[in-house]
Design a protein around this motif. Sequence first.
Motif, PDB file in Angstrom:
ATOM      1  N   ALA A  23       0.836  -1.620   0.083  1.00  0.00           N
ATOM      2  CA  ALA A  23      -0.408  -0.117   0.142  1.00  0.00           C
ATOM      3  C   ALA A  23       0.979   1.617   0.206  1.00  0.00           C
ATOM      4  CB  ALA A  23      -1.187   0.031   1.411  1.00  0.00           C
ATOM      5  N   ILE A  24       1.782   1.484   0.571  1.00  0.00           N
ATOM      6  CA  ILE A  24       3.145   2.968   1.237  1.00  0.00           C
ATOM      7  C   ILE A  24       3.303   2.974  -0.305  1.00  0.00           C
ATOM      8  CG2 ILE A  24       4.645   3.929   1.748  1.00  0.00           C
ATOM      9  CD1 ILE A  24       3.805   1.736   4.861  1.00  0.00           C
ATOM     10  N   ALA A  25       4.508   1.865  -0.888  1.00  0.00           N
ATOM     11  CA  ALA A  25       4.220   1.342  -1.961  1.00  0.00           C
ATOM     12  C   ALA A  25       3.400   2.592  -3.477  1.00  0.00           C
ATOM     13  CB  ALA A  25       4.890   0.425  -2.684  1.00  0.00           C
ATOM     14  N   LYS A  26       2.211   1.714  -3.214  1.00  0.00           N
ATOM     15  CA  LYS A  26       1.481   2.434  -3.697  1.00  0.00           C
ATOM     16  C   LYS A  26       1.550   4.094  -3.985  1.00  0.00           C
ATOM     17  CE  LYS A  26      -1.194  -2.294  -4.046  1.00  0.00           C
ATOM     18  NZ  LYS A  26      -1.042  -2.339  -6.006  1.00  0.00           N
ATOM     19  N   GLU A  27       1.225   4.414  -2.657  1.00  0.00           N
ATOM     20  CA  GLU A  27       1.519   5.938  -2.628  1.00  0.00           C
ATOM     21  C   GLU A  27       2.328   6.718  -3.285  1.00  0.00           C
ATOM     22  OE1 GLU A  27       0.629   6.571   1.247  1.00  0.00           O
ATOM     23  OE2 GLU A  27      -0.608   5.103   1.909  1.00  0.00           O
ATOM     24  N   LEU A  28       3.948   5.789  -2.927  1.00  0.00           N
ATOM     25  CA  LEU A  28       4.726   6.819  -3.343  1.00  0.00           C
ATOM     26  C   LEU A  28       4.282   6.881  -4.479  1.00  0.00           C
ATOM     27  CD1 LEU A  28       7.511   5.053  -1.658  1.00  0.00           C
ATOM     28  CD2 LEU A  28       6.899   7.215  -1.135  1.00  0.00           C
ATOM     29  N   ALA A  29       4.551   5.543  -5.437  1.00  0.00           N
ATOM     30  CA  ALA A  29       3.479   5.678  -6.977  1.00  0.00           C
ATOM     31  C   ALA A  29       2.926   6.678  -7.681  1.00  0.00           C
ATOM     32  CB  ALA A  29       3.555   4.060  -7.334  1.00  0.00           C
ATOM     33  N   MET A  30       1.456   7.169  -6.616  1.00  0.00           N
ATOM     34  CA  MET A  30       1.353   7.670  -7.635  1.00  0.00           C
ATOM     35  C   MET A  30       1.849   9.394  -6.294  1.00  0.00           C
ATOM     36  SD  MET A  30      -1.380   6.665  -8.568  1.00  0.00           S
ATOM     37  CE  MET A  30      -2.967   7.814  -9.184  1.00  0.00           C
ATOM     38  N   ASN A  31       2.486   9.595  -5.523  1.00  0.00           N
ATOM     39  CA  ASN A  31       3.102  11.092  -5.749  1.00  0.00           C
ATOM     40  C   ASN A  31       4.647  10.893  -6.355  1.00  0.00           C
ATOM     41  OD1 ASN A  31       0.933  11.375  -3.612  1.00  0.00           O
ATOM     42  ND2 ASN A  31       1.882  10.492  -2.424  1.00  0.00           N
ATOM     43  N   ILE A  32       4.510  10.471  -7.280  1.00  0.00           N
ATOM     44  CA  ILE A  32       6.399  10.378  -8.000  1.00  0.00           C
ATOM     45  C   ILE A  32       6.089  11.570  -8.309  1.00  0.00           C
ATOM     46  CG2 ILE A  32       5.617   9.230  -9.820  1.00  0.00           C
ATOM     47  CD1 ILE A  32       7.774   8.009  -9.896  1.00  0.00           C
ATOM     48  N   GLU A  33       7.744  12.225  -8.601  1.00  0.00           N
ATOM     49  CA  GLU A  33       7.319  13.423  -9.341  1.00  0.00           C
ATOM     50  C   GLU A  33       8.876  13.176 -10.341  1.00  0.00           C
ATOM     51  OE1 GLU A  33       5.636  16.093  -9.625  1.00  0.00           O
ATOM     52  OE2 GLU A  33       4.270  15.269  -7.928  1.00  0.00           O
ATOM     53  N   PRO A  34       9.238  14.122 -10.651  1.00  0.00           N
ATOM     54  CA  PRO A  34       9.824  14.031 -11.852  1.00  0.00           C
ATOM     55  C   PRO A  34      11.098  15.091 -11.167  1.00  0.00           C
ATOM     56  CG  PRO A  34       8.782  15.033 -13.716  1.00  0.00           C
ATOM     57  CD  PRO A  34       7.429  15.598 -11.896  1.00  0.00           C
ATOM     58  N   MET A  35      12.705  14.601 -11.711  1.00  0.00           N
ATOM     59  CA  MET A  35      13.693  15.500 -10.990  1.00  0.00           C
ATOM     60  C   MET A  35      14.589  16.277 -12.102  1.00  0.00           C
ATOM     61  SD  MET A  35      14.826  12.030  -8.330  1.00  0.00           S
ATOM     62  CE  MET A  35      14.261  10.618  -9.541  1.00  0.00           C
TER      63      MET A  35
END
Length: 632
Positions: A23-35
């Motif tokens: 579940a937490i990895a899925k959250e990270l996926a949806m919040n991924i941002e370009p660097m």
Amino acid sequence: MFNEDVLDFHHIKEQLQQHCSSAIAKELAMNIEPMIDAKQIQEHLDETAEAMRSLQTEVEQPLGGTRDIRESCKKSRKDFVLTREALWDIYLTIGAYKRMTKFFRTKYMEYPLLSLWVQDMPNTDRIENRFKRVFDDKGELLDTASPKLAILRNTIIKTREKIKNDIQAILHDKDNQKYFQETIITQRNNRYVIPVKQEYRQYFDGLIHDRSATGQTLYIEPMRLVNLNNELQEALIGEEQEVLRIYRELSALVKQHSNDLMDACEKVSRIEFVYGKASLAISYKGVPAILSTDRTVNLMRARHPLIPPNVVVPTNILLGTSYRILLITGSNTGGKTVSLKTLGLLSLMNQCGLFIPADHGSMLPVFHNIFADIGDEQSIEASLSTFSAHMTQVISIIKHCGSNDLVLLDELGSGTDPEEGSALAVSILEFFRKKGALMMVSTHYNELKNYAYHTEGIENGHVEFDERTLKPTYRLHIGVAGSSHALSIAARLGLPKDIVTRAAEYKSQFGSHEMEEVLSDLNEQLRKASERERALKKELDETRRMRGQLEKEKKQFNEKRKQILAKAQADAEAMKRSLRVEGEAIIKQLKSQFSETNKDKRQSAINVARKGISNVHVPDAPVDDDRKTLTA
């Protein structure tokens, strides 16, 4: 600024989310941002490469079993008593943390970057050992969770057994048979009762706990069971209180280790997220892009990641070399917008540490911003026409764009008078050319094609259209502008032939007709050249295959030759040894034939015989000459 919505990047996030295991990895996926830091991007790409290698080579992966325990840790800090389910999730998660830690500490040489995440993993042995004494393998509370719980549960079992025995005795007593509606044991209000007929209430001594819906049956607790039922209730209440005490104790233990648990949760979730990126890369055969330092874009056989693999047409996009602006022309529905979005999406993916669907060796720079104005929807809320909506976006991009940015504009200057629209588009292109940003633009205006031909730093390109089939091929060609093929497409869609013919006649009267003919001829030549190139490539691949086959056969022949010569040498050595034995026998015989007085003659005969034996030829072992090739 990254126009993620315009480029449909949220769909990439959703795909990534589906490949994440927790579940937490899925959250990270949806919040991924370009660097925008190249070193940071490269580290993320290298991590993904390690996880991809793990997924492709390891029999057992270090994933699975983790739960989202963040809320439970927060509740424990506020002295909440956690539920059995929450405590069980924490126990399972601690076990998953340990398995992952063990995996990467064992294989830190193979996965050095991922191993860094577990390098300082907190020690949770104390809390795990306590949980192990409380729960069984299915998450149920063990009788041995505490001495008091063991006593209480033993009392409950024995008391229930006594109650059932007493009830069975009552039910099977012949004098009581007529009183009972059914000879069964049931419970009301957590107390064991017997169903008794209403008319015999006065003859059966006990406490009424319930009545059936018809009123014909009373559920009575026999008086002889009251004390036993009281003992059972007392033991059950005691058990409930002891279980609550144990949960309170475990919750306090979670509170003590909440910082460590949250720290471990963050690290493990990060690893699970990286594995999600690797799984996504495998699904579309992605590769890590090379981060160019000179703002060069070189995408080889790039595929739009949101188009199904069996439909998408790979494309090559080159930008930032001798030209910084690529002007794409061609037919509608021919793939111009797809080409723009492919570049934008793959750039976003790269700067999020994701692999891109392209061939190895593909190169992308790190953009500070990616601006995109794609689509022709009218802005209803702002009461703007298509042209006004586009101009509003372009004006915003002009205000914020810099030399390290990527600009993607679809149908620049459209939606208004063609002459004014093309003049405005040329002026806008000139602004961005001087600004130095990398840019990809689609248009139908011939004036822009002509401007690109005569302006340094701008290159024409077009999406291919097959004049024979009257269908787009979706291949992008750089170096030549394309035609819109509006008449051909209209005819294919069913516009009456006489209307199309008349339109062609009118078109021949326009000033741009000659340029269209030139473009058509150039594109036909390009199509034929591309066909020749593909045919030559096919022949080259076949030649390479045959060469490889010949090399293989040559190697097999040489191996066979070595084996034959080795056997021949071995046979010759055996023959030579046999001759030596026979020769020595001959010499012995010669010795016996010569007298001592003819000593010199005898020795001469012996030497002649020995020399004859020594001169027997044995082939040498074959010499492997790797320098021999098919060209030798």
